[in-house]
Write an enzyme that holds these catalytic residues in place. Structure first.
Site, PDB file in Angstrom:
ATOM      1  CB  ALA A   1      -0.885  -0.026   1.234  1.00  0.00           C
TER       2      ALA A   1
ATOM      3  N   GLY B   1       0.620  -4.794   1.039  1.00  0.00           N
ATOM      4  CA  GLY B   1      -0.589  -4.828   0.216  1.00  0.00           C
ATOM      5  C   GLY B   1      -0.362  -5.521  -1.118  1.00  0.00           C
TER       6      GLY B   1
ATOM      7  CD  GLU C   1      -2.145  -7.221   3.225  1.00  0.00           C
ATOM      8  OE1 GLU C   1      -1.729  -6.105   2.836  1.00  0.00           O
ATOM      9  OE2 GLU C   1      -2.675  -7.384   4.327  1.00  0.00           O
TER      10      GLU C   1
ATOM     11  CD  GLU D   1       1.826  -5.262   5.892  1.00  0.00           C
ATOM     12  OE1 GLU D   1       2.613  -6.196   6.206  1.00  0.00           O
ATOM     13  OE2 GLU D   1       1.015  -5.357   4.951  1.00  0.00           O
TER      14      GLU D   1
HETATM   15  C1  HXC Z   1       5.072   4.313  -1.365  1.00  0.00           C
HETATM   16  C2  HXC Z   1       6.955   3.311  -2.182  1.00  0.00           C
HETATM   17  C3  HXC Z   1       6.584   2.061  -1.603  1.00  0.00           C
HETATM   18  C4  HXC Z   1       5.360   2.014  -0.873  1.00  0.00           C
HETATM   19  C5  HXC Z   1       8.473   1.797  -2.609  1.00  0.00           C
HETATM   20  N1  HXC Z   1       8.133   3.089  -2.792  1.00  0.00           N
HETATM   21  N2  HXC Z   1       7.553   1.159  -1.884  1.00  0.00           N
HETATM   22  N3  HXC Z   1       6.196   4.400  -2.068  1.00  0.00           N
HETATM   23  N4  HXC Z   1       4.651   3.163  -0.787  1.00  0.00           N
HETATM   24  N5  HXC Z   1       4.907   0.890  -0.311  1.00  0.00           N
HETATM   25  C6  HXC Z   1       8.872   4.115  -3.512  1.00  0.00           C
HETATM   26  C7  HXC Z   1      10.094   4.577  -2.747  1.00  0.00           C
HETATM   27  O1  HXC Z   1       9.740   5.532  -1.802  1.00  0.00           O
HETATM   28  C8  HXC Z   1      10.916   5.156  -3.865  1.00  0.00           C
HETATM   29  O2  HXC Z   1      10.413   6.431  -4.196  1.00  0.00           O
HETATM   30  C9  HXC Z   1      10.624   4.236  -5.050  1.00  0.00           C
HETATM   31  O3  HXC Z   1       9.384   3.597  -4.717  1.00  0.00           O
HETATM   32  C10 HXC Z   1      11.682   3.172  -5.242  1.00  0.00           C
HETATM   33  O4  HXC Z   1      11.864   2.480  -4.023  1.00  0.00           O
HETATM   34  P1  HXC Z   1      13.299   2.264  -3.349  1.00  0.00           P
HETATM   35  O5  HXC Z   1      13.064   2.029  -1.920  1.00  0.00           O
HETATM   36  O6  HXC Z   1      14.236   3.371  -3.734  1.00  0.00           O
HETATM   37  O7  HXC Z   1      13.768   0.933  -4.074  1.00  0.00           O
HETATM   38  P2  HXC Z   1      14.752  -0.178  -3.510  1.00  0.00           P
HETATM   39  O8  HXC Z   1      15.900   0.433  -2.799  1.00  0.00           O
HETATM   40  O9  HXC Z   1      15.035  -1.080  -4.676  1.00  0.00           O
HETATM   41  O10 HXC Z   1      13.905  -0.997  -2.415  1.00  0.00           O
HETATM   42  C11 HXC Z   1      12.773  -1.738  -2.798  1.00  0.00           C
HETATM   43  C12 HXC Z   1      11.940  -2.102  -1.546  1.00  0.00           C
HETATM   44  C13 HXC Z   1      11.615  -0.813  -0.749  1.00  0.00           C
HETATM   45  C14 HXC Z   1      12.711  -3.095  -0.649  1.00  0.00           C
HETATM   46  C15 HXC Z   1      10.646  -2.792  -2.039  1.00  0.00           C
HETATM   47  O11 HXC Z   1      11.057   0.151  -1.647  1.00  0.00           O
HETATM   48  C16 HXC Z   1      10.639  -1.010   0.357  1.00  0.00           C
HETATM   49  O12 HXC Z   1      10.973  -1.525   1.401  1.00  0.00           O
HETATM   50  N6  HXC Z   1       9.392  -0.536   0.137  1.00  0.00           N
HETATM   51  C17 HXC Z   1       8.372  -0.577   1.168  1.00  0.00           C
HETATM   52  C18 HXC Z   1       7.852  -1.978   1.370  1.00  0.00           C
HETATM   53  C19 HXC Z   1       6.791  -2.004   2.435  1.00  0.00           C
HETATM   54  O13 HXC Z   1       7.028  -1.678   3.609  1.00  0.00           O
HETATM   55  N7  HXC Z   1       5.580  -2.393   2.052  1.00  0.00           N
HETATM   56  C20 HXC Z   1       4.444  -2.436   2.962  1.00  0.00           C
HETATM   57  C21 HXC Z   1       3.688  -1.156   2.918  1.00  0.00           C
HETATM   58  S1  HXC Z   1       2.360  -1.146   4.077  1.00  0.00           S
HETATM   59  P3  HXC Z   1      11.368   7.745  -4.272  1.00  0.00           P
HETATM   60  O14 HXC Z   1      10.409   8.836  -4.546  1.00  0.00           O
HETATM   61  O15 HXC Z   1      12.071   7.812  -2.973  1.00  0.00           O
HETATM   62  O16 HXC Z   1      12.289   7.426  -5.412  1.00  0.00           O
HETATM   63  C22 HXC Z   1       1.185  -2.100   3.368  1.00  0.00           C
HETATM   64  C23 HXC Z   1      -0.062  -2.491   4.097  1.00  0.00           C
HETATM   65  C24 HXC Z   1      -0.502  -1.506   5.004  1.00  0.00           C
HETATM   66  O17 HXC Z   1       1.277  -2.525   2.281  1.00  0.00           O
HETATM   67  C25 HXC Z   1      -1.565  -2.054   5.879  1.00  0.00           C
HETATM   68  C26 HXC Z   1      -1.518  -1.502   7.245  1.00  0.00           C
HETATM   69  C27 HXC Z   1      -2.046  -0.127   7.393  1.00  0.00           C
END
Ligand code: HXC
Length: 257
Positions: free
Chosen positions: A65, A108, A111, A131
């Site tokens: 998400a 997400g 999911e 998360e």
């Molecule tokens: C918003 C995101 C994102 C996300 C990545 N990006 N994941 N933006 N929401 N979930 C964006 C980054 O900010 C970045 O933008 C660009 O995408 C590239 O990501 P990087 O991190 O630079 O890439 P990399 O170093 O290759 O790492 C990849 C990754 C990492 C390991 C997947 O992006 C990551 O950990 N993402 C988050 C994963 C996560 O926590 N997902 C769960 C979300 S919560 P910029 O602008 O900086 O270039 C969820 C459920 C919520 O899904 C339910 C509870 C409320």
């Protein structure tokens, strides 16, 4: 509808939806949800479509998400907006949806893949529910669906440590149905979807409904449900066609009736 966050195409009898927010690794925001629901609804209504494939990019199916959209939301915003409940509409899709997953399917994203009917993974796929690293927990079904897919021990491990599972582990654990080389995952999913779309649509939908029912009910009720659906199939012309074609040693020509 002009889509900005997804690409929508048809390949024969298959609808192909590609998540397309490359700069955010296909993070799922409200716009993605609205567009995805509209695209799926379009394919549901389209009588020429028999199955749907949902995919992302080589790097990410979806990295979760959209954290930036959620970051400053309050409890009241989340509660009154019933955040994430919109995804339930996706799970009510009647035609089969195959997730073709390469790269990250996190939070997400994992999911969403689990909301599809089955997952075909590239050998680059990585699944996770990170998360907990953000101070929250899965909110689109991860704690429930992942547990049903892989059992309590692995689901706890994933949710509590936030670690990722690679494609081989995901296949061993029963999260994905098959693993294929990177670069072939969309083709493989399209092939499977094309095969499904060649069968009788009413029987496809009833098969899907019956398997899904197994998650919602007791074994005895599920078996009764299956048997009643099975009986009802004998009202289909396609049942006669399928069985006659077998007896006559020819390919069946289903008419979806
Ligand atoms: C918003 C995101 C994102 C996300 C990545 N990006 N994941 N933006 N929401 N979930 C964006 C980054 O900010 C970045 O933008 C660009 O995408 C590239 O990501 P990087 O991190 O630079 O890439 P990399 O170093 O290759 O790492 C990849 C990754 C990492 C390991 C997947 O992006 C990551 O950990 N993402 C988050 C994963 C996560 O926590 N997902 C769960 C979300 S919560 P910029 O602008 O900086 O270039 C969820 C459920 C919520 O899904 C339910 C509870 C409320």
């Amino acid at each position: 509808m002009a889509y900005e966050t997804i690409l929508v195409e048809t390949r024969g009898k298959v609808g192909l939806i590609t998540l397309n927010r490359p700069n955010a690794l296909n993070a799922l925001n409200s716009q993605v949800l609205a567009e995805l629901l509209a695209a799926v609804e379009g394919f549901e209504k389209d009588g020429t479509i028999g199955a749907i494939v949902l995919t992302g990019s080589e790097k990410a199916f979806a990295a979760g998400a959209d954290i930036k959209e959620m970051q400053s939301q309050s409890y009241v915003d989340m509660y009154l907006g019933d955040f994430f409940s919109g995804w339930e509409a996706f799970t009510r899709t009647r035609k089969p949806i195959i997730a073709a997953v390469a790269g990250y399917a996190l939070g997400g994203g994992c999911e969403l893949a689990m909301m599809c009917d089955f997952i075909i993974a590239a050998d680059t796929a990585k699944f996770g529910q990170p998360e907990i690293t953000l101070g929250v927990m899965p909110g689109m079904g991860g704690s429930q669906r992942l547990t049903r897919f892989v059992g309590k021990s692995k689901a706890m491990d994933m949710c509590l440590t936030g670690r990722m599972m690679d494609a081989a582990e995901a296949e061993r654990a029963g999260l994905v149905s098959r693993v294929v080389p990177a670069g072939e995952v969309v083709e493989e999913a399209l092939k499977a979807a094309t095969k499904i779309a060649g069968f009788s649509l009413p029987s496809v939908i009833m098969n899907k409904e019956a398997v899904n029912r197994s998650y919602e009910t007791t074994l005895a009720e599920g078996l009764r449900f299956e048997r009643r659906l099975f009986h009802s199939m004998f009202a289909l012309e396609d049942q006669k066609e399928g069985m006659t074609a077998f007896v006559e040693k020819r390919a069946a020509n289903f008419q979806n009736r």
